[in-house]
Write an enzyme that holds these catalytic residues in place. Structure first.
Site, mmCIF file in Angstrom:
data_model
loop_
_atom_site.group_PDB
_atom_site.id
_atom_site.type_symbol
_atom_site.label_atom_id
_atom_site.label_comp_id
_atom_site.label_asym_id
_atom_site.label_seq_id
_atom_site.Cartn_x
_atom_site.Cartn_y
_atom_site.Cartn_z
ATOM 1 C CE LYS A 15 -3.982 -2.020 0.134
ATOM 2 N NZ LYS A 15 -5.219 -1.674 -0.575
ATOM 3 C CG ASP B 24 -15.067 -7.646 -4.531
ATOM 4 O OD1 ASP B 24 -15.871 -8.596 -4.417
ATOM 5 O OD2 ASP B 24 -14.232 -7.359 -3.662
ATOM 6 C CG HIS C 291 -11.060 -5.663 -4.691
ATOM 7 N ND1 HIS C 291 -12.138 -5.711 -3.838
ATOM 8 C CD2 HIS C 291 -10.060 -5.065 -4.006
ATOM 9 C CE1 HIS C 291 -11.798 -5.133 -2.693
ATOM 10 N NE2 HIS C 291 -10.552 -4.732 -2.771
ATOM 11 C CD GLU D 227 -10.360 -1.596 -4.510
ATOM 12 O OE1 GLU D 227 -9.256 -2.013 -4.864
ATOM 13 O OE2 GLU D 227 -10.664 -1.412 -3.334
ATOM 14 C CD GLU E 145 -6.724 -7.959 -3.357
ATOM 15 O OE1 GLU E 145 -7.675 -7.658 -4.104
ATOM 16 O OE2 GLU E 145 -6.129 -7.131 -2.642
ATOM 17 C CG ASP F 143 -4.437 -0.713 -3.757
ATOM 18 O OD1 ASP F 143 -4.834 0.353 -4.279
ATOM 19 O OD2 ASP F 143 -5.203 -1.548 -3.234
ATOM 20 C CD GLU G 235 -5.424 -2.703 -6.517
ATOM 21 O OE1 GLU G 235 -4.631 -3.627 -6.794
ATOM 22 O OE2 GLU G 235 -6.292 -2.808 -5.632
HETATM 23 CA CA CA Z 1 -7.325 -2.141 -3.877
#
Ligand code: CA
Length: 395
Positions: A175, A279, A306, A256, A343, A204, A230
């Protein structure tokens, strides 16, 4: 013909304790989700999930007050027909967000029932498996609560990235976006140094940047050989997505926060992403997943879903991943060149690890796609009861 006789919703919550963390957007000190259990008149039960991003109560209310009563008496083996009708009857106020999350949970539960009724996994009903297992990437490397203490933050990052790698995944997603760009570049370099050149790394931002800021940090990703960037900008900034895709060589991923064939028609059709990330528990279940796959395939881009939820969400994603076409086809699929991945969140989450009786085991950096009926997993109802803070019944 069997008919739907009962719908149960379960709002689940569990405190994260020492596993609490920040993304660029907020502090996560609990995990939550909405499970839906649909019962057929012949006793068959199907499970679905939705509402795992934001609060689960709004999609639970959509089911309790609006969608659930419309399901009673319907044929549970007609998920697509039911989705088309219920989406159409709620589109004036429900095109994105809670209603579609609720519809996603219902759709997944109905496909689960359909599979159990005919003794086949969902992926068989969707047309048959293209793969029997799928490469897993580990999501983690968030920010600790004391992220402002820089030496501690960096030491924890190094420790965490080693721990994620040790779970058996061959790729790791970290992240960024909470700190100034120069500090996140330092974190990115630390992850690359710790993992070495042979492990794939993705990043991300959870839409933390303007397009120009994203281009600045994206240059560092190119230098470090990262595999995707992302959610660089807010999902509404379609022009920003296009600008990034034109400016950077690192593949741009997102989706997502998008819903249904209509949302993905625009995201994909406007040329915003190299890798699209619906997702299954939010985009409209398996029914819309299949439509989104067609859109992505027609535009020759990759689909990597996702996944952020309980074991039911992981099981649904595995069924969905079985049918993703290579983008494009080659005789030897290459992960993230033309072959999809799953993921696999590696943060502390008992909802992911406890709710289904089967364990998701990484072997050769892959998860195996279950072949039992429906979702191919058995939900542990005692575990559901343990984590339920609100249960409601329709029918
Ligand atoms: Ca994400």
């Amino acid at each position: 013909m069997a008919e739907i006789t009962r719908i149960d919703t379960y709002v689940l919550k569990v405190k994260s304790g020492a596993g609490s963390f920040y993304s660029s957007q907020e502090y996560f000190d609990e995990r939550s989700s909405l499970l839906v259990r649909i019962t057929s008149s012949d006793g068959t039960v199907g499970w679905g999930e939705g509402g795992q991003y934001g609060p689960p109560e709004p999609p639970a209310a959509c089911i309790r007050d609006v969608l659930g009563p419309k399901l009673l008496g319907r044929d549970p083996t007609a998920p697509t027909a039911i989705f088309e009708e219920l989406y159409s009857r709620t589109r004036d106020f429900g095109q994105k967000g809670a209603y579609v999350e609720a519809l996603s949970a219902i759709d997944i539960a109905l496909w689960d029932i359909f599979g159990k009724e005919v003794g086949r996994p969902v992926h068989a009903l969707l047309g048959g498996a293209i793969r029997t297992r799928v490469r897993a990437y580990g999501t983690g490397c968030y920010y600790p609560p004391d992220y402002q203490d820089r030496p501690t933050m960096l030491a924890k990052l190094e420790e965490e990235v080693k721990r994620i790698r040790a779970t058996g995944v061959g790729a790791v997603k970290m992240k960024i976006g909470l700190l100034p760009i120069k500090d996140d570049i330092e974190r990115m370099r630390l992850v690359r140094t710790t993992l070495g050149e042979d492990v794939d790394i993705m990043v991300d931002a959870n839409h933390a940047y303007t397009a120009s800021a994203a281009i600045r940090i994206g240059r560092a990703m190119e230098e470090l050989g990262f595999l995707w960037f992302e959610e660089p900008v807010v999902p509404e900034d379609r022009a920003g997505y296009r600008r990034l895709r034109a400016a950077l060589d690192v593949p741009i991923a997102g989706g997502e926060a998008e819903f249904t064939r209509y949302g993905f028609r625009d995201l994909i059709g406007e040329g915003c992403v190299d890798i699209v990330q619906p997702d299954i528990c939010a985009c409209g279940g398996f029914t819309e997943w299949r439509n989104i796959l067609a859109l992505a395939s027609a535009h020759n881009i990759m689909v990597v879903p996702h996944v952020w939820g309980s074991g039911v969400a992981v099981a649904a994603a595995l069924q969905a991943l079985a049918i993703v076409p290579r983008a494009p086809y080659t005789a030897n699929p290459v992960p993230l060149q033309n072959e999809t991945m799953i993921e696999f969140d590696r943060t502390y989450n008992p909802l992911r690890d406890d709710l289904v009786k089967q364990k998701f085991v990484i072997e050769d950096e892959c998860l195996t796609i279950p072949t039992g009926p429906g979702l191919g997993v058995d939900v542990d109802e005692d575990a559901v009861a343990r984590h339920t803070v609100r249960h409601e019944r329709i029918g």
